[in-house]
Design a protein around this motif. Structure first.
Motif, PDB file in Angstrom:
ATOM      1  N   PHE A   1      -6.315   6.112 -32.210  1.00 35.01           N
ATOM      2  CA  PHE A   1      -4.896   6.391 -32.422  1.00 35.01           C
ATOM      3  C   PHE A   1      -4.023   6.289 -31.171  1.00 35.01           C
ATOM      4  O   PHE A   1      -2.858   6.650 -31.213  1.00 35.01           O
ATOM      5  N   SER A   2      -4.554   5.817 -30.085  1.00 38.23           N
ATOM      6  CA  SER A   2      -3.704   5.561 -28.920  1.00 38.23           C
ATOM      7  C   SER A   2      -3.190   4.131 -29.019  1.00 38.23           C
ATOM      8  O   SER A   2      -3.640   3.347 -29.856  1.00 38.23           O
ATOM      9  N   GLU A   3      -2.266   3.776 -28.148  1.00 39.94           N
ATOM     10  CA  GLU A   3      -1.741   2.403 -28.150  1.00 39.94           C
ATOM     11  C   GLU A   3      -2.876   1.410 -27.872  1.00 39.94           C
ATOM     12  O   GLU A   3      -2.993   0.376 -28.522  1.00 39.94           O
ATOM     13  N   GLN A   4      -3.736   1.740 -26.905  1.00 40.88           N
ATOM     14  CA  GLN A   4      -4.861   0.870 -26.575  1.00 40.88           C
ATOM     15  C   GLN A   4      -5.869   0.804 -27.725  1.00 40.88           C
ATOM     16  O   GLN A   4      -6.363  -0.262 -28.081  1.00 40.88           O
ATOM     17  N   GLY A   5      -6.146   1.970 -28.317  1.00 43.72           N
ATOM     18  CA  GLY A   5      -7.064   2.012 -29.454  1.00 43.72           C
ATOM     19  C   GLY A   5      -6.558   1.170 -30.609  1.00 43.72           C
ATOM     20  O   GLY A   5      -7.320   0.469 -31.273  1.00 43.72           O
ATOM     21  N   SER A   6      -5.264   1.217 -30.816  1.00 40.09           N
ATOM     22  CA  SER A   6      -4.652   0.414 -31.880  1.00 40.09           C
ATOM     23  C   SER A   6      -4.817  -1.076 -31.606  1.00 40.09           C
ATOM     24  O   SER A   6      -5.152  -1.852 -32.501  1.00 40.09           O
ATOM     25  N   LEU A   7      -4.602  -1.470 -30.358  1.00 36.66           N
ATOM     26  CA  LEU A   7      -4.755  -2.887 -29.995  1.00 36.66           C
ATOM     27  C   LEU A   7      -6.181  -3.368 -30.230  1.00 36.66           C
ATOM     28  O   LEU A   7      -6.404  -4.488 -30.691  1.00 36.66           O
TER      29      LEU A   7
ATOM     30  N   LEU B   1       1.925   7.224 -35.847  1.00 40.81           N
ATOM     31  CA  LEU B   1       2.403   8.418 -35.153  1.00 40.81           C
ATOM     32  C   LEU B   1       1.506   8.732 -33.957  1.00 40.81           C
ATOM     33  O   LEU B   1       0.919   9.800 -33.833  1.00 40.81           O
ATOM     34  N   TRP B   2       1.421   7.770 -33.042  1.00 41.06           N
ATOM     35  CA  TRP B   2       0.477   7.868 -31.925  1.00 41.06           C
ATOM     36  C   TRP B   2       0.825   8.973 -30.931  1.00 41.06           C
ATOM     37  O   TRP B   2      -0.031   9.406 -30.169  1.00 41.06           O
ATOM     38  N   PHE B   3       2.057   9.440 -30.920  1.00 43.37           N
ATOM     39  CA  PHE B   3       2.470  10.422 -29.912  1.00 43.37           C
ATOM     40  C   PHE B   3       1.723  11.753 -30.031  1.00 43.37           C
ATOM     41  O   PHE B   3       1.696  12.541 -29.098  1.00 43.37           O
ATOM     42  N   ASP B   4       1.120  12.040 -31.168  1.00 44.54           N
ATOM     43  CA  ASP B   4       0.373  13.283 -31.348  1.00 44.54           C
ATOM     44  C   ASP B   4      -1.069  13.190 -30.845  1.00 44.54           C
ATOM     45  O   ASP B   4      -1.802  14.165 -30.888  1.00 44.54           O
ATOM     46  N   TYR B   5      -1.461  12.019 -30.389  1.00 42.04           N
ATOM     47  CA  TYR B   5      -2.850  11.801 -29.997  1.00 42.04           C
ATOM     48  C   TYR B   5      -2.959  11.615 -28.487  1.00 42.04           C
ATOM     49  O   TYR B   5      -2.003  11.196 -27.827  1.00 42.04           O
ATOM     50  N   ASP B   6      -4.128  11.893 -27.979  1.00 42.16           N
ATOM     51  CA  ASP B   6      -4.404  11.690 -26.558  1.00 42.16           C
ATOM     52  C   ASP B   6      -4.223  10.217 -26.212  1.00 42.16           C
ATOM     53  O   ASP B   6      -4.561   9.343 -27.008  1.00 42.16           O
ATOM     54  N   LYS B   7      -3.731   9.931 -25.030  1.00 42.89           N
ATOM     55  CA  LYS B   7      -3.470   8.534 -24.645  1.00 42.89           C
ATOM     56  C   LYS B   7      -4.756   7.706 -24.531  1.00 42.89           C
ATOM     57  O   LYS B   7      -4.709   6.488 -24.540  1.00 42.89           O
TER      58      LYS B   7
END
Length: 200
Positions: free
Chosen positions: A151-157, A140-146
């Protein structure tokens, strides 16, 4: 011979030994029915300890407090904050739901250390780690800062592979019932409904 066996069988220590063996057998069976998260024997760990030690995040009691994993604790609490904010339920609702099954949760762990027999401390760990896991699993990344480091898309990668390895480690888990109970409470469903929704 039969008479001799009867005489031995009447000795007090023999009767006591038989009682102990029977009670131990029954106790072990009831414990084994509950346990689902086990300690890896030291002799196995010694062969290659890195295989059995999480590299980024501790989940559950076995590795909690390990110095190299402490940095992730702040991120767990941020995940808990987002989880609570999204559903707008007070944390007490989740505590009450897990309190009902806390004995079973403790029983899930093989060789649970005495410090984790404190119900309050144990429940706090289950809620923090359980909500963190749900946030990771549901993405549910949309609730987190980019720019969020986890928890961002980059952080996940950057972190997902190591985190997934940690989540799958035998000693680094929370019981599935923690996740289903938290999810059921959050979404106003029964635990059975949540379990059914997880089946392929």
């Amino acid at each position: 011979m039969i008479e001799e066996a009867t005489t031995v069988g009447n000795r007090e220590w023999v009767i006591e030994l038989e009682k102990q063996v029977r009670s131990l057998d029954n106790r072990n069976r009831s414990l084994w029915k509950k346990q689902s998260i086990y300690r890896v024997p030291t002799s196995v760990k010694d062969l290659n300890s890195k295989v059995y030690e999480p590299g980024l995040v501790s989940l559950g009691p076995y590795h909690h407090g390990t110095p190299k994993l402490k940095a992730m604790e702040e991120h767990k609490y941020r995940a808990l904050h987002c989880f609570l904010k999204r559903r707008n339920h007070p944390i007490s609702v989740y505590v009450e739901a897990l309190e009902e099954i806390v004995e079973d949760l403790m029983g899930s762990y093989d060789l649970l250390e005495e410090e984790w027999r404190d119900t309050s401390r144990f429940l706090q760990l289950m809620i923090v780690d359980g909500c963190f896991l749900l946030e990771i699993i549901l993405e549910l990344w949309f609730d987190y800062d980019k720019n969020d480091p986890i928890f961002s898309e980059q952080g996940s990668l950057n972190n997902k592979d190591v985190m997934m390895e940690d989540i799958l480690m035998i000693e680094n888990q929370v019981p599935l019932i923690v996740l289903t109970t938290l999810a059921a409470t959050a979404w106003g469903r029964t635990v059975d409904e949540v379990r059914l929704s997880l089946k392929p």
